[in-house]
Motif scaffolding. Structure first.
Motif, PDB file in Angstrom:
ATOM      1  N   LYS A   1      -0.019  58.927  -3.184  1.00 46.01           N
ATOM      2  CA  LYS A   1      -0.571  60.007  -2.366  1.00 46.01           C
ATOM      3  C   LYS A   1      -2.093  59.944  -2.351  1.00 46.01           C
ATOM      4  O   LYS A   1      -2.727  60.140  -1.312  1.00 46.01           O
ATOM      5  CB  LYS A   1      -0.098  61.365  -2.876  1.00 46.01           C
ATOM      6  CG  LYS A   1       1.334  61.663  -2.558  1.00 46.01           C
ATOM      7  CD  LYS A   1       1.748  63.017  -3.092  1.00 46.01           C
ATOM      8  CE  LYS A   1       3.227  63.280  -2.837  1.00 46.01           C
ATOM      9  NZ  LYS A   1       3.655  64.565  -3.403  1.00 46.01           N
TER      10      LYS A   1
ATOM     11  N   ASP B   1      -3.131  57.055  -0.185  1.00 51.81           N
ATOM     12  CA  ASP B   1      -2.846  57.395   1.210  1.00 51.81           C
ATOM     13  C   ASP B   1      -3.909  58.345   1.757  1.00 51.81           C
ATOM     14  O   ASP B   1      -4.423  58.146   2.866  1.00 51.81           O
ATOM     15  CB  ASP B   1      -1.460  58.021   1.320  1.00 51.81           C
ATOM     16  CG  ASP B   1      -1.031  58.227   2.752  1.00 51.81           C
ATOM     17  OD1 ASP B   1      -1.291  57.336   3.585  1.00 51.81           O
ATOM     18  OD2 ASP B   1      -0.433  59.296   3.032  1.00 51.81           O
ATOM     19  N   GLU B   2      -4.266  59.365   0.996  1.00 54.33           N
ATOM     20  CA  GLU B   2      -5.301  60.305   1.429  1.00 54.33           C
ATOM     21  C   GLU B   2      -6.649  59.600   1.560  1.00 54.33           C
ATOM     22  O   GLU B   2      -7.404  59.845   2.504  1.00 54.33           O
ATOM     23  CB  GLU B   2      -5.417  61.466   0.445  1.00 54.33           C
ATOM     24  CG  GLU B   2      -4.256  62.418   0.503  1.00 54.33           C
ATOM     25  CD  GLU B   2      -4.335  63.499  -0.567  1.00 54.33           C
ATOM     26  OE1 GLU B   2      -5.343  63.539  -1.310  1.00 54.33           O
ATOM     27  OE2 GLU B   2      -3.387  64.283  -0.667  1.00 54.33           O
TER      28      GLU B   2
ATOM     29  N   ARG C   1      -6.587  57.556   4.766  1.00 53.97           N
ATOM     30  CA  ARG C   1      -6.692  58.437   5.938  1.00 53.97           C
ATOM     31  C   ARG C   1      -8.110  58.965   6.096  1.00 53.97           C
ATOM     32  O   ARG C   1      -8.620  59.058   7.208  1.00 53.97           O
ATOM     33  CB  ARG C   1      -5.702  59.589   5.816  1.00 53.97           C
ATOM     34  CG  ARG C   1      -4.288  59.136   6.049  1.00 53.97           C
ATOM     35  CD  ARG C   1      -3.335  60.284   6.019  1.00 53.97           C
ATOM     36  NE  ARG C   1      -1.970  59.774   6.160  1.00 53.97           N
ATOM     37  CZ  ARG C   1      -0.916  60.516   6.183  1.00 53.97           C
ATOM     38  NH1 ARG C   1      -1.019  61.822   6.069  1.00 53.97           N
ATOM     39  NH2 ARG C   1       0.272  59.980   6.320  1.00 53.97           N
ATOM     40  N   ASN C   2      -8.757  59.330   5.005  1.00 55.42           N
ATOM     41  CA  ASN C   2     -10.133  59.806   5.075  1.00 55.42           C
ATOM     42  C   ASN C   2     -11.069  58.699   5.545  1.00 55.42           C
ATOM     43  O   ASN C   2     -11.989  58.943   6.320  1.00 55.42           O
ATOM     44  CB  ASN C   2     -10.601  60.337   3.719  1.00 55.42           C
ATOM     45  CG  ASN C   2      -9.941  61.639   3.358  1.00 55.42           C
ATOM     46  OD1 ASN C   2      -9.467  62.376   4.221  1.00 55.42           O
ATOM     47  ND2 ASN C   2      -9.899  61.931   2.070  1.00 55.42           N
TER      48      ASN C   2
ATOM     49  N   GLU D   1     -10.203  56.146   7.471  1.00 52.21           N
ATOM     50  CA  GLU D   1      -9.902  55.889   8.879  1.00 52.21           C
ATOM     51  C   GLU D   1     -10.579  56.915   9.778  1.00 52.21           C
ATOM     52  O   GLU D   1     -11.106  56.568  10.838  1.00 52.21           O
ATOM     53  CB  GLU D   1      -8.393  55.895   9.120  1.00 52.21           C
ATOM     54  CG  GLU D   1      -7.683  54.682   8.580  1.00 52.21           C
ATOM     55  CD  GLU D   1      -6.182  54.769   8.741  1.00 52.21           C
ATOM     56  OE1 GLU D   1      -5.653  55.851   9.106  1.00 52.21           O
ATOM     57  OE2 GLU D   1      -5.514  53.764   8.499  1.00 52.21           O
ATOM     58  N   THR D   2     -10.563  58.169   9.414  1.00 49.21           N
ATOM     59  CA  THR D   2     -11.179  59.206  10.256  1.00 49.21           C
ATOM     60  C   THR D   2     -12.694  59.080  10.256  1.00 49.21           C
ATOM     61  O   THR D   2     -13.340  59.400  11.251  1.00 49.21           O
ATOM     62  CB  THR D   2     -10.778  60.621   9.773  1.00 49.21           C
ATOM     63  OG1 THR D   2     -11.169  60.776   8.416  1.00 49.21           O
ATOM     64  CG2 THR D   2      -9.295  60.845   9.938  1.00 49.21           C
TER      65      THR D   2
ATOM     66  N   GLU E   1     -13.624  55.840  12.634  1.00 47.13           N
ATOM     67  CA  GLU E   1     -13.224  55.814  14.045  1.00 47.13           C
ATOM     68  C   GLU E   1     -14.453  56.020  14.919  1.00 47.13           C
ATOM     69  O   GLU E   1     -15.269  56.897  14.650  1.00 47.13           O
ATOM     70  CB  GLU E   1     -12.189  56.899  14.348  1.00 47.13           C
ATOM     71  CG  GLU E   1     -10.825  56.591  13.835  1.00 47.13           C
ATOM     72  CD  GLU E   1      -9.815  57.679  14.223  1.00 47.13           C
ATOM     73  OE1 GLU E   1     -10.146  58.550  15.036  1.00 47.13           O
ATOM     74  OE2 GLU E   1      -8.696  57.617  13.701  1.00 47.13           O
TER      75      GLU E   1
END
Length: 92
Positions: free
Chosen positions: A73, A76-77, A80-81, A83-84, A87
């Motif tokens: 987890k 994964d977090e 994701r952080n 990736e954002t 971008e």
């Protein structure tokens, strides 16, 4: 150096207490049944130790599983952080 009388101690029992237990065991169960009784007690203790080891192993497996899930987890977090943040901004 180990004290010779200390090596006889078992569960805080001295040599006299162990001898007394053996005499009482012989009186109650007789000389023919005593070896069978001792074998049965030894087998029971061995099964109890095996069961305790099995429970300990299961507990450790569950703890490891929970730790791995937490780490997944967290990664994964983190992904994701990342990736954002990376971008590209869309021009309006």
């Amino acid at each position: 150096m180990i004290n010779p009388s200390a090596s006889i101690l078992f569960l805080n029992l001295g040599g006299g207490e162990i001898f007394l237990v053996l005499v009482v065991m012989l009186l109650f169960f007789g000389s023919k049944n005593t070896p069978e009784l001792a074998r049965g007690i030894g087998k029971g203790i061995r099964e109890l130790k095996d069961a305790m080891n099995g429970v300990q192993r299961e507990i450790n497996n569950e703890i490891n599983k929970i730790d791995i899930e937490k780490e997944i987890k967290s990664v994964d977090e983190s992904v994701r952080n990342t990736e954002t943040k990376t971008e590209p901004q869309k021009p309006e």
